[in-house]
Design an enzyme around this catalytic site. Structure first.
Site, mmCIF file in Angstrom:
data_model
loop_
_atom_site.group_PDB
_atom_site.id
_atom_site.type_symbol
_atom_site.label_atom_id
_atom_site.label_comp_id
_atom_site.label_asym_id
_atom_site.label_seq_id
_atom_site.Cartn_x
_atom_site.Cartn_y
_atom_site.Cartn_z
ATOM 1 N N CYS A 1 62.997 63.314 37.570
ATOM 2 C CA CYS A 1 62.454 63.107 36.221
ATOM 3 C C CYS A 1 62.210 61.634 35.885
ATOM 4 O O CYS A 1 61.728 61.314 34.811
ATOM 5 C CB CYS A 1 63.377 63.729 35.175
ATOM 6 S SG CYS A 1 64.895 62.793 34.920
ATOM 7 N N ASN B 1 61.913 40.490 48.088
ATOM 8 C CA ASN B 1 63.348 40.765 48.158
ATOM 9 C C ASN B 1 63.803 41.609 46.983
ATOM 10 O O ASN B 1 63.277 41.510 45.877
ATOM 11 C CB ASN B 1 64.141 39.455 48.201
ATOM 12 C CG ASN B 1 63.789 38.628 49.420
ATOM 13 O OD1 ASN B 1 63.213 39.152 50.372
ATOM 14 N ND2 ASN B 1 64.125 37.353 49.407
ATOM 15 N N HIS C 1 58.976 44.701 45.758
ATOM 16 C CA HIS C 1 59.607 45.856 46.419
ATOM 17 C C HIS C 1 60.810 46.386 45.647
ATOM 18 O O HIS C 1 61.668 47.059 46.215
ATOM 19 C CB HIS C 1 60.002 45.490 47.863
ATOM 20 C CG HIS C 1 58.821 45.280 48.765
ATOM 21 N ND1 HIS C 1 58.900 44.611 49.969
ATOM 22 C CD2 HIS C 1 57.522 45.664 48.638
ATOM 23 C CE1 HIS C 1 57.696 44.578 50.541
ATOM 24 N NE2 HIS C 1 56.845 45.205 49.746
HETATM 25 C C1 BJW Z 1 64.085 32.258 57.877
HETATM 26 C C2 BJW Z 1 65.427 32.034 57.810
HETATM 27 C C3 BJW Z 1 65.807 30.880 57.129
HETATM 28 C C4 BJW Z 1 65.223 33.826 58.883
HETATM 29 N N1 BJW Z 1 64.869 30.112 56.647
HETATM 30 N N2 BJW Z 1 63.114 31.550 57.404
HETATM 31 C C5 BJW Z 1 47.826 47.598 55.822
HETATM 32 C C6 BJW Z 1 47.612 47.523 54.465
HETATM 33 C C7 BJW Z 1 48.455 48.157 53.563
HETATM 34 C C8 BJW Z 1 49.550 48.895 54.011
HETATM 35 C C9 BJW Z 1 49.761 48.996 55.371
HETATM 36 C C10 BJW Z 1 48.904 48.365 56.252
HETATM 37 N N3 BJW Z 1 49.361 48.646 57.481
HETATM 38 C C11 BJW Z 1 50.456 49.416 57.387
HETATM 39 C C12 BJW Z 1 50.725 49.669 56.102
HETATM 40 C C13 BJW Z 1 51.876 50.503 55.618
HETATM 41 C C14 BJW Z 1 53.165 49.773 55.404
HETATM 42 C C15 BJW Z 1 53.262 48.524 56.267
HETATM 43 O O1 BJW Z 1 52.994 47.418 55.839
HETATM 44 N N4 BJW Z 1 53.741 48.675 57.501
HETATM 45 C C16 BJW Z 1 53.872 47.545 58.434
HETATM 46 C C17 BJW Z 1 55.310 47.448 58.941
HETATM 47 C C18 BJW Z 1 52.880 47.687 59.520
HETATM 48 N N5 BJW Z 1 53.266 49.427 54.001
HETATM 49 C C19 BJW Z 1 53.732 50.292 53.104
HETATM 50 O O2 BJW Z 1 54.069 51.425 53.406
HETATM 51 C C20 BJW Z 1 53.786 49.797 51.676
HETATM 52 N N6 BJW Z 1 53.157 50.744 50.816
HETATM 53 C C21 BJW Z 1 51.885 51.058 50.947
HETATM 54 O O3 BJW Z 1 51.161 50.528 51.753
HETATM 55 O O4 BJW Z 1 51.464 52.000 50.069
HETATM 56 C C22 BJW Z 1 50.098 52.414 50.192
HETATM 57 C C23 BJW Z 1 49.972 53.820 49.719
HETATM 58 C C24 BJW Z 1 50.846 54.326 48.791
HETATM 59 C C25 BJW Z 1 50.685 55.614 48.359
HETATM 60 C C26 BJW Z 1 49.681 56.389 48.864
HETATM 61 C C27 BJW Z 1 48.817 55.873 49.803
HETATM 62 C C28 BJW Z 1 48.964 54.575 50.223
HETATM 63 C C29 BJW Z 1 55.220 49.706 51.183
HETATM 64 C C30 BJW Z 1 56.022 48.718 51.946
HETATM 65 C C31 BJW Z 1 57.467 48.751 51.456
HETATM 66 C C32 BJW Z 1 58.368 47.859 52.286
HETATM 67 N N7 BJW Z 1 59.714 48.113 51.922
HETATM 68 C C33 BJW Z 1 60.775 47.341 52.573
HETATM 69 C C34 BJW Z 1 62.127 48.013 52.238
HETATM 70 C C35 BJW Z 1 62.522 47.721 50.795
HETATM 71 C C36 BJW Z 1 63.802 48.349 50.455
HETATM 72 C C37 BJW Z 1 64.971 47.858 51.266
HETATM 73 O O5 BJW Z 1 65.246 46.653 51.319
HETATM 74 O O6 BJW Z 1 65.657 48.673 51.856
HETATM 75 O O7 BJW Z 1 60.725 45.976 52.114
HETATM 76 S S1 BJW Z 1 60.523 47.185 54.315
HETATM 77 C C38 BJW Z 1 61.173 45.556 54.446
HETATM 78 O O8 BJW Z 1 60.164 44.661 54.936
HETATM 79 C C39 BJW Z 1 61.479 45.124 53.003
HETATM 80 C C40 BJW Z 1 60.943 43.712 52.992
HETATM 81 O O9 BJW Z 1 60.661 43.299 51.674
HETATM 82 C C41 BJW Z 1 59.748 43.796 53.877
HETATM 83 C C42 BJW Z 1 59.276 42.481 54.428
HETATM 84 O O10 BJW Z 1 60.229 41.899 55.266
HETATM 85 P P1 BJW Z 1 60.468 40.324 55.204
HETATM 86 O O11 BJW Z 1 60.982 39.952 53.882
HETATM 87 O O12 BJW Z 1 59.262 39.627 55.688
HETATM 88 O O13 BJW Z 1 61.705 40.144 56.220
HETATM 89 P P2 BJW Z 1 61.711 40.078 57.808
HETATM 90 O O14 BJW Z 1 63.112 40.379 58.222
HETATM 91 O O15 BJW Z 1 60.647 40.874 58.405
HETATM 92 O O16 BJW Z 1 61.405 38.542 58.139
HETATM 93 C C43 BJW Z 1 62.328 37.502 57.864
HETATM 94 C C44 BJW Z 1 61.661 36.193 58.222
HETATM 95 O O17 BJW Z 1 62.512 35.135 57.794
HETATM 96 C C45 BJW Z 1 61.450 35.996 59.732
HETATM 97 O O18 BJW Z 1 60.129 35.538 59.949
HETATM 98 C C46 BJW Z 1 62.463 34.897 60.124
HETATM 99 O O19 BJW Z 1 61.987 34.031 61.146
HETATM 100 C C47 BJW Z 1 62.603 34.162 58.822
HETATM 101 N N8 BJW Z 1 63.899 33.531 58.611
HETATM 102 N N9 BJW Z 1 66.074 33.116 58.495
HETATM 103 C C48 BJW Z 1 63.550 30.428 56.773
HETATM 104 N N10 BJW Z 1 67.120 30.580 57.043
HETATM 105 ZN ZN ZN Z 2 66.397 63.532 36.415
#
Ligand code: BJW
Ligand code: ZN
Length: 248
Positions: free
Chosen positions: A129, A101, A118
């Protein structure tokens, strides 16, 4: 009683606890999750907003989206789940939060050791820069510019970007060396963050998922406690108080 016999046994003997958290832990504070019911990305496509390409294509729109979310995050407060973690600190010598988060709610709740995989929406930096622009008042919704002319962006990790290496390394270390890891409110589909609880499993330690539903990773974990984080974590803590004394 919310604790299974095996989890109770683990928590009786544990010294190091990790909370790996996602958007679901902040849902009860009023911050939207990304996916699932009420998720932000039912309305917006992630690739339209959460990537550097999107920012370069339409910086004002992406900036406005973050301003909107910044205001929400600023106006909400930590909930019972964040506060339960703060109280865990009274009972275990090591309590580490490894969070996906960007909302700063763990730190605001008093969670002491927090690794933000993140980034953090309250910080910004120049995309050209890298000069930091933290805690500045950005009044209008147009993307501000750095003194070098570059566009200022939020300090969050977009798709295709690397995670901050020190935070990731610290999170991995904590996951590999803890006794019990709670994976709370995450869909466990975004990597590399989603490897964190799997590292705890690989080290032979206990992983508990707390979520409203099953996820992609449920089958790898020791147990799933279904329910709201804001209800489940305080209930776990109440039971812990029956068998552990607060630290001196
Ligand atoms: C409750 C509840 C309650 C509800 N009680 N529960 C394999 C290996 C490595 C990478 C990859 C891979 N396959 C694909 C990739 C690439 C990609 C990726 O993972 N894509 C997938 C979608 C397939 N990953 C990346 O691109 C990452 N970087 C990377 O891999 O770099 C490698 C590289 C770099 C350079 C050169 C070469 C290679 C970066 C990922 C960045 C993610 N960023 C975000 C946005 C952040 C900014 C913003 O907020 O705007 O991060 S995306 C978004 O998803 C955010 C979150 O942190 C992240 C995860 O989501 P989260 O927290 O799990 O939320 P939800 O909504 O999905 O789930 C909520 C859950 O809560 C649900 O299950 C509900 O049931 C539950 N819930 N209420 C308890 N009350
Ligand atoms: Zn600058």
């Amino acid at each position: 009683m919310i604790l299974s016999d095996s989890l109770k046994n683990e928590l009786q003997h544990a010294g190091k606890i990790v909370f790996f958290t996602g958007a679901g832990i902040s849902a009860e504070s009023g911050v939207s999750t990304f996916r699932g019911e009420g998720g932000i990305w039912n309305k917006f496509k992630p690739e339209e907003l959460a990537s550097f390409q999107a920012f370069m294509k339409n910086a004002d729109m992406v900036w406005e989206w973050y301003q909107y979310r910044r205001k929400i995050v600023h106006d909400v407060v930590p909930n019972a789940a964040h506060l339960a973690i703060t109280e865990f600190q009274k009972y275990y010598p090591s309590v580490v939060v490894v969070t996906q988060n960007i909302d700063n709610l763990h730190t605001r709740a008093g969670n002491k050791e927090v690794y933000e995989l993140h980034g953090n929406i309250e910080r910004n930096y120049c995309s050209a820069c890298k000069k930091r622009y933290d805690f500045l008042e950005f009044k209008d919704n147009k993307v501000p510019r750095c003194e070098c002319g570059g566009l200022i962006r939020p300090d969050v990790v977009w798709f295709g970007e690397s995670l901050p290496p020190d935070e990731l390394a610290a999170g991995e270390f904590a996951a590999e060396h803890c006794d019990v890891l709670f994976s709370v409110g995450t869909s466990s589909i975004v990597y590399p963050a989603a490897y964190i609880p799997l590292q705890t499993k690989k080290a032979g330690k206990y992983v508990v998922e707390v979520n409203l539903t099953e996820t992609e990773q449920t089958r790898y974990f020791d147990e799933l406690i279904k329910g709201k984080a804001g209800e489940v974590l305080p209930a776990i803590l109440e039971e812990i108080k029956m068998f552990r004394k607060p630290l001196p």
